[in-house]
Motif scaffolding. Sequence first.
Motif, PDB file in Angstrom:
ATOM      1  N   TYR A   1     -26.372  72.493 -94.505  1.00  0.00           N
ATOM      2  CA  TYR A   1     -26.015  72.651 -92.920  1.00  0.00           C
ATOM      3  C   TYR A   1     -25.121  73.617 -92.352  1.00  0.00           C
ATOM      4  N   ALA A   2     -25.092  74.692 -92.511  1.00  0.00           N
ATOM      5  CA  ALA A   2     -25.313  75.980 -92.332  1.00  0.00           C
ATOM      6  C   ALA A   2     -26.770  76.493 -91.164  1.00  0.00           C
ATOM      7  N   ALA A   3     -27.412  76.585 -92.210  1.00  0.00           N
ATOM      8  CA  ALA A   3     -29.469  76.516 -91.649  1.00  0.00           C
ATOM      9  C   ALA A   3     -29.214  75.934 -90.857  1.00  0.00           C
ATOM     10  N   LEU A   4     -28.893  74.496 -91.073  1.00  0.00           N
ATOM     11  CA  LEU A   4     -29.311  73.263 -89.465  1.00  0.00           C
ATOM     12  C   LEU A   4     -28.815  73.780 -87.982  1.00  0.00           C
ATOM     13  N   PHE A   5     -27.738  73.748 -88.695  1.00  0.00           N
ATOM     14  CA  PHE A   5     -26.372  73.950 -87.213  1.00  0.00           C
ATOM     15  C   PHE A   5     -26.483  75.585 -87.022  1.00  0.00           C
ATOM     16  N   LEU A   6     -27.030  76.902 -87.764  1.00  0.00           N
ATOM     17  CA  LEU A   6     -27.574  77.818 -86.406  1.00  0.00           C
ATOM     18  C   LEU A   6     -28.875  78.565 -86.240  1.00  0.00           C
ATOM     19  N   PHE A   7     -30.207  77.514 -86.952  1.00  0.00           N
ATOM     20  CA  PHE A   7     -31.058  77.786 -86.978  1.00  0.00           C
ATOM     21  C   PHE A   7     -31.702  76.978 -85.449  1.00  0.00           C
ATOM     22  N   SER A   8     -31.617  75.422 -85.401  1.00  0.00           N
ATOM     23  CA  SER A   8     -31.492  74.861 -84.483  1.00  0.00           C
ATOM     24  C   SER A   8     -30.760  75.192 -83.026  1.00  0.00           C
ATOM     25  N   SER A   9     -29.781  76.248 -83.500  1.00  0.00           N
ATOM     26  CA  SER A   9     -29.296  76.019 -82.082  1.00  0.00           C
ATOM     27  C   SER A   9     -30.492  76.709 -81.482  1.00  0.00           C
ATOM     28  N   ALA A  10     -31.278  77.325 -81.287  1.00  0.00           N
ATOM     29  CA  ALA A  10     -32.798  78.013 -80.048  1.00  0.00           C
ATOM     30  C   ALA A  10     -33.312  76.984 -80.011  1.00  0.00           C
ATOM     31  N   TYR A  11     -33.927  76.217 -80.770  1.00  0.00           N
ATOM     32  CA  TYR A  11     -34.348  75.183 -79.583  1.00  0.00           C
ATOM     33  C   TYR A  11     -34.135  74.117 -79.039  1.00  0.00           C
ATOM     34  N   THR A  12     -32.622  74.061 -79.517  1.00  0.00           N
ATOM     35  CA  THR A  12     -32.060  73.298 -78.488  1.00  0.00           C
ATOM     36  C   THR A  12     -32.061  73.766 -77.510  1.00  0.00           C
TER      37      THR A  12
ATOM     38  N   GLY B   1     -39.179  71.144 -89.069  1.00  0.00           N
ATOM     39  CA  GLY B   1     -37.952  70.466 -90.141  1.00  0.00           C
ATOM     40  C   GLY B   1     -36.487  70.185 -89.571  1.00  0.00           C
ATOM     41  N   PHE B   2     -36.311  70.183 -88.679  1.00  0.00           N
ATOM     42  CA  PHE B   2     -34.790  69.613 -88.117  1.00  0.00           C
ATOM     43  C   PHE B   2     -34.428  68.142 -89.082  1.00  0.00           C
ATOM     44  N   PHE B   3     -35.147  67.836 -88.589  1.00  0.00           N
ATOM     45  CA  PHE B   3     -34.999  65.995 -89.241  1.00  0.00           C
ATOM     46  C   PHE B   3     -34.875  65.388 -90.740  1.00  0.00           C
ATOM     47  N   TRP B   4     -36.158  66.805 -91.140  1.00  0.00           N
ATOM     48  CA  TRP B   4     -36.115  66.461 -92.841  1.00  0.00           C
ATOM     49  C   TRP B   4     -34.875  67.338 -93.104  1.00  0.00           C
ATOM     50  N   LEU B   5     -34.995  68.174 -93.033  1.00  0.00           N
ATOM     51  CA  LEU B   5     -33.570  68.616 -93.368  1.00  0.00           C
ATOM     52  C   LEU B   5     -32.235  68.202 -93.298  1.00  0.00           C
ATOM     53  N   ALA B   6     -31.921  68.010 -91.870  1.00  0.00           N
ATOM     54  CA  ALA B   6     -30.881  66.648 -92.116  1.00  0.00           C
ATOM     55  C   ALA B   6     -30.785  65.332 -92.962  1.00  0.00           C
ATOM     56  N   PHE B   7     -32.034  64.872 -93.175  1.00  0.00           N
ATOM     57  CA  PHE B   7     -32.249  64.082 -93.995  1.00  0.00           C
ATOM     58  C   PHE B   7     -31.511  64.504 -95.439  1.00  0.00           C
TER      59      PHE B   7
ATOM     60  N   PHE C   1     -35.296  75.714 -97.732  1.00  0.00           N
ATOM     61  CA  PHE C   1     -35.579  74.242 -98.151  1.00  0.00           C
ATOM     62  C   PHE C   1     -35.989  75.011 -98.966  1.00  0.00           C
ATOM     63  N   LEU C   2     -37.078  75.870 -99.823  1.00  0.00           N
ATOM     64  CA  LEU C   2     -37.325  76.005-100.873  1.00  0.00           C
ATOM     65  C   LEU C   2     -36.471  76.927-101.430  1.00  0.00           C
ATOM     66  N   ILE C   3     -35.925  77.834-100.773  1.00  0.00           N
ATOM     67  CA  ILE C   3     -34.772  78.563-101.607  1.00  0.00           C
ATOM     68  C   ILE C   3     -33.656  77.772-102.422  1.00  0.00           C
ATOM     69  N   GLY C   4     -32.676  76.510-101.789  1.00  0.00           N
ATOM     70  CA  GLY C   4     -32.123  74.534-101.803  1.00  0.00           C
ATOM     71  C   GLY C   4     -32.887  75.194-103.148  1.00  0.00           C
ATOM     72  N   ILE C   5     -33.760  73.870-103.886  1.00  0.00           N
ATOM     73  CA  ILE C   5     -34.014  73.676-104.739  1.00  0.00           C
ATOM     74  C   ILE C   5     -34.056  74.560-105.215  1.00  0.00           C
ATOM     75  N   THR C   6     -35.044  75.716-105.603  1.00  0.00           N
ATOM     76  CA  THR C   6     -35.262  76.644-106.299  1.00  0.00           C
ATOM     77  C   THR C   6     -33.684  76.519-107.248  1.00  0.00           C
TER      78      THR C   6
END
Length: 332
Positions: free
Chosen positions: A205-216, A168-174, A109-114
């Motif tokens: 999107y890559a971060a959302l897909f790959l990082f949420s897999s473990a919690y899923t 932050g899953f839902f926030w990142l998707a938003f 999130f921080l790197i993307g915005i910056t």
Amino acid sequence: MANDSTHPDIPRHGDPAILARLFGWCTLTVLAAFLINNVLVVGFGYSGTQAFLSGAAPSGWVHVVLYVVAIAVAVAVVLHDRTISLRWDAHRIHMFNVYLIRALFWAVFLIGITDATIAFMRAEDLIRPLLGSTTAQLFSRPSWIGSWVHIPLIVIAFGIAMVTRTLGFFWLAFLIVIAELLIVISRFVFSYEQALMGDLVRYWYAALFLFSSAYTLFDEGHVRVDVLYAGFGRTTRGIVNGIGTILLGMTTTWVVLAVGFGGKQSIINAPITSFEISQAGPFGLYTKYQMAAFIGLFAITMLIQFVSYFLQAVADKRDEPGFREIMQPSAH
């Protein structure tokens, strides 16, 4: 059996399960040794375990020692308190993984915005009049951006993750939806588009897909195609999940790690060390090398979660208390 006051449903102590816990903790400590060895090989020019085993580089004993120490640490953790329950071990491993994933989400999130802000300022030539020509040249160098902008933001992200409990899953998707909407508005209303806009969507999107897999995996949210599993009892499911975790889950993640981190020119190490950037345009984000790292981070977080999942499966097989009910889909 005593329960931790902050988690009353998870028994902290139970009947000893030395072998299962030793396997789980050895997996984690060997993973840590593997990653440290990768840093030594790529960052400091060490020879690696393969060169040592072939006799080409005797100095490679350092790598072997790391693995021996890793296994010794795992043994010490398990034998320190043999009555720690499998579910408690699984819980604290999962909670560490949750923290790691939360920190990674804050980082992207921080790197993307910056990075998007920097790319926009470069595209509109705003850095030179504001900060001078010398600074503008620095902001055009991927290695400088990676070292002096991205790395500090990653450190900040891990600090933020310690004081917040949102994943932050839902926030990142938003945010991905908002970024896509801005692309549509800017392109079709203002006829304005920059490479950074598409890069930002792909990065998040890559971060959302790959990082949420473990919690899923923790929530049993992955697709499970089965014929017999739905009719199994808890102990039988524990056996199936335990065997499947080792043969399919852990094996897959170790293959990804071995291939991805297999030397300086591997598919993960090479982009990271060269701070590889997107070729979509001259003013895109400097984050392509991180997207290569996402593959490795996906394997790491999944392997950690598979260890937790394995310990829960063994606990189910032993019919230990503290079973966590999960709503299963009605159709498979």
